[in-house]
Design an enzyme around this catalytic site. Structure first.
Site, PDB file in Angstrom:
ATOM      1  N   TYR A  92     -14.585  25.395 -31.175  1.00  0.00           N
ATOM      2  CA  TYR A  92     -13.682  25.680 -32.294  1.00  0.00           C
ATOM      3  C   TYR A  92     -14.123  26.985 -32.961  1.00  0.00           C
ATOM      4  CZ  TYR A  92     -11.554  25.357 -36.940  1.00  0.00           C
ATOM      5  OH  TYR A  92     -10.866  25.624 -38.096  1.00  0.00           O
ATOM      6  N   HIS A  93     -13.158  27.861 -33.290  1.00  0.00           N
ATOM      7  CA  HIS A  93     -13.448  29.186 -33.842  1.00  0.00           C
ATOM      8  C   HIS A  93     -13.327  29.157 -35.366  1.00  0.00           C
ATOM      9  CE1 HIS A  93     -13.704  33.468 -34.302  1.00  0.00           C
ATOM     10  NE2 HIS A  93     -13.630  33.702 -32.996  1.00  0.00           N
ATOM     11  N   GLY A  94     -14.445  29.399 -36.070  1.00  0.00           N
ATOM     12  CA  GLY A  94     -14.406  29.486 -37.516  1.00  0.00           C
ATOM     13  C   GLY A  94     -13.909  30.836 -37.987  1.00  0.00           C
TER      14      GLY A  94
ATOM     15  N   SER B   8     -13.254  30.434 -26.843  1.00  0.00           N
ATOM     16  CA  SER B   8     -12.509  29.711 -27.870  1.00  0.00           C
ATOM     17  C   SER B   8     -11.031  29.976 -27.633  1.00  0.00           C
ATOM     18  CB  SER B   8     -12.910  30.192 -29.269  1.00  0.00           C
ATOM     19  OG  SER B   8     -12.089  29.580 -30.252  1.00  0.00           O
TER      20      SER B   8
ATOM     21  N   GLU C 209      -6.916  31.338 -34.485  1.00  0.00           N
ATOM     22  CA  GLU C 209      -7.547  30.167 -35.096  1.00  0.00           C
ATOM     23  C   GLU C 209      -8.472  30.580 -36.239  1.00  0.00           C
ATOM     24  OE1 GLU C 209      -8.439  26.469 -32.642  1.00  0.00           O
ATOM     25  OE2 GLU C 209     -10.427  27.389 -32.873  1.00  0.00           O
TER      26      GLU C 209
END
Length: 381
Positions: free
Chosen positions: A180-182, A247, A253
């Site tokens: 998951y890409h913050g 990602s 995202e």
């Protein structure tokens, strides 16, 4: 005969009698004596002081004798300072608070950017001093990688109390790591550093094209194994036994997801096709509280349109609070020749969403994420 003269008050009256001056004697006026002169000087000083005090009082009351320059200067000074404070003090306070808030919300992301460029400078110094001309992915660069990784690992421990769980789920051979890409992939940088220090293993990273447009980072990207991520490049890296991370949400995202941790993959399924072609497993990964540490401003239509038309991130990240970061590596999804690309995408998405549901409070809470820095209980994988 009587002589009349005027008195000092102007009234007529008899003149004082005339006295004969003695012959042979002259009277010379020598002025007052020392004592008399002292008395006169003291009187003059007192009068001058009273005049100045009275002048200032008259200046303060608005009566300005234009011939008195000292009084005029006094009034101008008093009026300028008071009026300036009355008129601009509120604006100065507001401007100061605004600048402090801007520095507070952007100082940590800017500091991270500075450290990234500092890492590249250190690599350039190492390359020049050691006269290294080998392939950036070769073991010749391992000592430099260890130095850079140690620096980022110390930063991760101090600022975010970083923890890495589930390393045993990584295969010994090649595989595709999907995460998951913050708002800022700083958690992924922590993961790369910790993995190299623990396992002395380099994980190649697929990055967005705009990363390669950033000036002054070429050597750092090459040494850390960041690549554009074409299908051919990924297949070659997997054939050589490397881990490859990607990602699917990418910059989209990062920009438009929020504390609900929604996956924004769109129709991206190239990673699944590469995994099937290379016959390697997919490993899901997620970092707890990554959205509480760094956030993006709320989505606006103009920013979405700008990104979709240019593929460049125009929204700056903010935050940088020292929340707790824990990266969890899930169980691998093994290669299955009977599964389709679409099914593998959905299976991977479900695995990452399961990690989020298990380890993340939704919606995310900055306060809880900060308190977790003091929670000494071990979180199960």
């Amino acid at each position: 005969m009587e002589i009349w003269a005027r008195s000092p008050l102007g009234m007529p009256g008899p003149a004082p009698p005339l006295r004969a001056r003695p012959r042979g004697r002259r009277r010379v006026y020598l002025g007052p004596g020392p004592r008399a002169r002292g008395v006169c000087e003291g009187s003059r000083r007192r009068r001058r002081g009273q005049d100045m005090i009275g002048g200032k009082e008259s200046c303060a009351s608005g009566q300005i004798p234009m011939t008195d320059l000292s009084c005029l200067a006094y009034v101008l000074e008093e009026w300028t300072v008071v009026e300036f404070l009355k008129k601009y003090l509120f604006h100065i306070v507001i401007a100061s608070l605004t600048m402090s808030a801007i520095l507070f919300v952007f100082i940590v992301p800017l500091t991270i950017l500075f450290f990234i460029y500092l890492s590249n400078i250190l690599l350039l110094i190492y390359q020049r001093n050691s006269e290294v001309k080998a392939d950036p992915l070769s073991e010749v660069w391992d000592s430099a990688r260890k130095t850079i990784a140690s620096f980022w690992d110390i930063y991760a421990r101090i600022w975010h109390g970083y923890e890495l769980h589930g390393v045993e789920n990584l295969p010994e051979g090649p595989g595709i790591l999907v995460y998951y890409h913050g708002a800022i992939p700083i958690d992924y940088l922590y993961f790369l550093s910790r993995l190299f220090l623990w396992k002395k293993r380099l994980c190649l990273s697929v990055a967005d094209h705009f990363v390669f447009r950033l000036p002054g980072l070429k050597l750092l990207l090459e040494v850390t194994g960041v690549m554009p991520g074409t299908r051919e490049e990924c297949l070659i890296a997997l054939k050589n036994g490397h881990l490859v991370s990607i990602s699917p949400g990418g910059v989209r995202e990062a920009l438009f997801s929020d504390e609900s941790y929604q996956l924004l993959w769109g129709n991206r399924k190239g990673f699944a096709q590469v995994a099937l072609d290379a016959k390697v497993p997919i490993i899901p990964m997620y970092t707890q509280n990554v959205r509480e540490g760094y956030r993006m401003f709320k989505e606006r239509r103009i920013f979405r349109q700008l990104y979709e038309s240019t593929r460049l991130p125009f929204t700056p990240p903010y935050g940088g609070l020292p929340v707790k970061f824990r990266t969890y590596i899930g169980e691998p999804i093994p290669y299955d020749p009977n599964i389709t690309t679409e099914e593998l995408v959905e299976k991977t998405k479900t695995a990452i969403q399961a990690l989020i549901s298990k380890h993340q409070t939704i919606p995310g809470s900055i306060w809880k994420a900060l308190l977790e820095r003091f929670d000494k209980r071990h979180k199960s994988d």
